[in-house]
Scaffold this active site. Structure first.
Site, PDB file in Angstrom:
ATOM      1  N   ASP A 284      -2.904  -3.618   2.731  1.00  0.00           N
ATOM      2  CA  ASP A 284      -3.181  -2.186   2.136  1.00  0.00           C
ATOM      3  C   ASP A 284      -2.746  -1.226   3.502  1.00  0.00           C
ATOM      4  O   ASP A 284      -2.009  -0.117   2.824  1.00  0.00           O
ATOM      5  CB  ASP A 284      -4.488  -2.115   1.986  1.00  0.00           C
ATOM      6  CG  ASP A 284      -4.818  -2.611   0.478  1.00  0.00           C
ATOM      7  OD1 ASP A 284      -3.816  -2.632  -0.389  1.00  0.00           O
ATOM      8  OD2 ASP A 284      -5.935  -3.228   0.229  1.00  0.00           O
TER       9      ASP A 284
ATOM     10  N   ASP B 261     -17.258   2.105   5.731  1.00  0.00           N
ATOM     11  CA  ASP B 261     -16.143   2.280   6.601  1.00  0.00           C
ATOM     12  C   ASP B 261     -15.788   3.977   6.576  1.00  0.00           C
ATOM     13  O   ASP B 261     -15.676   4.400   7.533  1.00  0.00           O
ATOM     14  CB  ASP B 261     -14.964   1.419   6.388  1.00  0.00           C
ATOM     15  CG  ASP B 261     -15.324   0.029   6.715  1.00  0.00           C
ATOM     16  OD1 ASP B 261     -15.832  -0.108   7.698  1.00  0.00           O
ATOM     17  OD2 ASP B 261     -14.385  -0.869   6.289  1.00  0.00           O
TER      18      ASP B 261
ATOM     19  N   ARG C  41      -2.403   1.647  -4.391  1.00  0.00           N
ATOM     20  CA  ARG C  41      -2.032   2.402  -3.116  1.00  0.00           C
ATOM     21  C   ARG C  41      -1.156   3.355  -3.079  1.00  0.00           C
ATOM     22  O   ARG C  41      -1.288   4.633  -2.565  1.00  0.00           O
ATOM     23  CB  ARG C  41      -1.783   1.383  -2.120  1.00  0.00           C
ATOM     24  CG  ARG C  41      -2.760   0.089  -1.854  1.00  0.00           C
ATOM     25  CD  ARG C  41      -4.317   0.797  -1.752  1.00  0.00           C
ATOM     26  NE  ARG C  41      -5.223  -0.014  -1.624  1.00  0.00           N
ATOM     27  CZ  ARG C  41      -6.470   0.014  -1.403  1.00  0.00           C
ATOM     28  NH1 ARG C  41      -6.774   1.535  -1.675  1.00  0.00           N
ATOM     29  NH2 ARG C  41      -7.382  -0.909  -1.247  1.00  0.00           N
TER      30      ARG C  41
ATOM     31  N   SER D  39     -15.627  -8.512  -0.175  1.00  0.00           N
ATOM     32  CA  SER D  39     -15.077  -7.117   0.107  1.00  0.00           C
ATOM     33  C   SER D  39     -14.316  -6.963  -1.352  1.00  0.00           C
ATOM     34  O   SER D  39     -13.689  -7.926  -1.928  1.00  0.00           O
ATOM     35  CB  SER D  39     -13.994  -7.322   1.108  1.00  0.00           C
ATOM     36  OG  SER D  39     -13.014  -6.306   0.797  1.00  0.00           O
TER      37      SER D  39
HETATM   38  N1  ARG Z   1      -4.780  -9.382  -1.639  1.00  0.00           N
HETATM   39  C1  ARG Z   1      -4.763  -8.169  -2.384  1.00  0.00           C
HETATM   40  C2  ARG Z   1      -3.361  -7.262  -2.118  1.00  0.00           C
HETATM   41  O1  ARG Z   1      -3.101  -7.652  -1.358  1.00  0.00           O
HETATM   42  C3  ARG Z   1      -5.913  -7.395  -2.403  1.00  0.00           C
HETATM   43  C4  ARG Z   1      -6.384  -6.777  -1.213  1.00  0.00           C
HETATM   44  C5  ARG Z   1      -7.744  -6.026  -1.383  1.00  0.00           C
HETATM   45  N2  ARG Z   1      -8.617  -6.690  -1.532  1.00  0.00           N
HETATM   46  C6  ARG Z   1     -10.117  -6.745  -1.258  1.00  0.00           C
HETATM   47  N3  ARG Z   1     -10.921  -7.655  -1.675  1.00  0.00           N
HETATM   48  N4  ARG Z   1     -10.377  -5.480  -0.618  1.00  0.00           N
HETATM   49  O2  ARG Z   1      -3.094  -6.727  -2.813  1.00  0.00           O
END
Ligand code: ARG
Length: 420
Positions: free
Chosen positions: A131, A22, A102, A183
């Site tokens: 995110d 990506d 983040r 992912s």
């Molecule tokens: N559900 C988690 C959150 O919102 C992780 C998000 C990212 N997950 C991922 N497998 N890329 O903090």
């Protein structure tokens, strides 16, 4: 004669870069769409993923400049430990590894944007996750003037295959290896894994989901003891030895992972209104949260201990919802900090086949009084004082019952067998 040539100054876009498909495709796509110079930024948050070679890859993909910064230490001190002290577990389960990373990455993007005088920053988050919210709200809080771009929300590609096709056409290096069906987002505080078969919450996660923990049934037949030392709510040592914070977390990830500790299978409520199923591997976070709470049980006053659990929930929600740089977060930190003054001591735990139990705790600030707790001769508790206490403590209920008996409250049910 002099001819003045108008040299158009290109805009600069700072891109959060991981080197995956990506963000690689994003470099080229943004470059073409905005006719801009692309500056990539990568933060090292302690992910196991190889970061070497990323620079070459970014340049080959078309980046104009590349930044990488090791922010592990800052991540642990300024983001992970405050959340640990606050006992922040989202929906009582998720230690928030991705969510805590983040705001720090957002800060890094803003720093580079300022230095490079860029006017836009871009991230590679999808349009239905948390995110995107965390990045954009954090950037808005730190640098309200910056424009944020989220190409994944608007570009034309409908599938991974279309992205790969675009990458090939533009000679963007993409991994030849078979992509994981999942992912995965990873840092020192934990790994988050979703997609593929995991989207079916009725299915047990296949073994290939787990990268850092063994299955409990594969774990050693002998338990392992770990003793963690805390100072003012922060872990500072392991098994009697002082340890740097980053090393301590790495070590606990290894030890816990080897015993199958720290696997979390969670159906959670996303900020964008949907439920999703995510698998987490977070041995160190799981052990440290558990140990920290055990120490608080010993050292915090009853009212503070109970009230703090309300703060913990609020704190976790706020982190999950991307509000790290908010006044509420700062106010809650001040409260938490005040509670942690006596959270100093050690907690000894036993790890065995995926389970974790506390076996001992000590603290110079322990509120546990053997003289008050014992049932032996040394007992100093004033048993007689209990009778007066109970009389007054129970008085409201006694009064309530007396009034009810006089028929002033509820009418008897028609078939009640109770006769007065
Ligand atoms: N559900 C988690 C959150 O919102 C992780 C998000 C990212 N997950 C991922 N497998 N890329 O903090």
């Amino acid at each position: 004669m002099l001819t003045t040539q108008l040299v158009e100054k290109k805009q600069k876009i700072v891109v959060a870069y991981s080197g995956g498909l990506d963000t690689s495709v994003m470099i080229r796509w943004l470059k073409d769409k905005y006719h801009a110079e692309i500056i990539t930024v990568t933060g090292n948050l302690g992910q196991a993923k190889e970061l070497a070679g990323l620079k070459e890859k970014a340049y080959k993909t078309g980046a104009w400049k590349f930044y990488i910064k090791d922010v592990k230490r800052e991540f642990v001190r300024e983001y992970i430990f405050p959340a640990l002290k606050a006992s922040a577990l989202y929906e009582k389960a998720y230690p928030l590894a991705t969510a805590l990373g983040r705001p720090l990455l957002a800060k890094l993007l803003v720093e580079v944007a300022r230095r490079e005088k860029a006017t836009m920053v871009a991230h590679g988050c999808t349009g239905k996750g948390n995110d995107q919210v965390r990045f954009e709200v954090s950037i808005a809080a730190l640098a309200p003037d910056l424009k944020v771009l989220a190409p994944l929300r608007e570009w034309e590609f409908k599938s991974r295959e279309e992205e790969i096709d675009y990458a090939k056409r533009h000679r963007i290096p993409v991994k030849a290896t078979v992509e994981s069906p999942y992912s995965i987002d990873e840092n020192i505080w934990g790994t988050s894994i979703e997609c593929g078969i995991l989207e079916d919450p009725t299915v047990e996660p296949p073994t290939d989901v787990f990268q850092h923990t063994v299955a409990p049934e594969q774990a050693p037949h002998k338990p392992e003891y770990v003793t963690i030392s805390f100072e003012k709510g922060i872990p500072v040592g392991l098994n009697g030895k002082k340890l740097d914070a980053v090393q301590l977390i790495h070590k606990l990830n290894d030890i816990g992972g080897a015993h199958g500790v720290g696997r979390i299978d969670l159906v959670e409520n996303r900020l964008v209104g949907i439920k999703s199923r995510e698998i987490y591997e977070a041995p160190a976070a799981t052990i440290l949260h558990f140990a920290h709470t055990e120490l608080e049980r010993l050292t915090l006053d009853k009212q503070v201990f109970n009230f703090k659990s309300l703060i913990a929930q609020e704190y976790a929600n706020l982190v999950y919802n991307g509000l790290w740089y908010s006044p509420l977060k700062n106010a809650l930190d001040a409260f938490v900090e005040e509670t942690q003054r006596t959270v100093t001591g050690t907690v000894k735990m036993k790890l065995y086949k995926g389970a974790m139990t506390v076996v001992a705790r000590t603290s110079p600030y322990s509120l546990y009084s053997a003289k008050l707790a014992t049932y032996r001769e040394e007992d100093q508790f004033d048993h007689k004082a209990s009778s007066g206490f109970i009389k007054i403590f129970g008085l409201p209920l006694k009064t309530f019952r007396q009034v009810q008996k006089n028929g002033l409250t509820r009418k008897k049910r028609p078939h009640s067998k109770i006769h007065s």
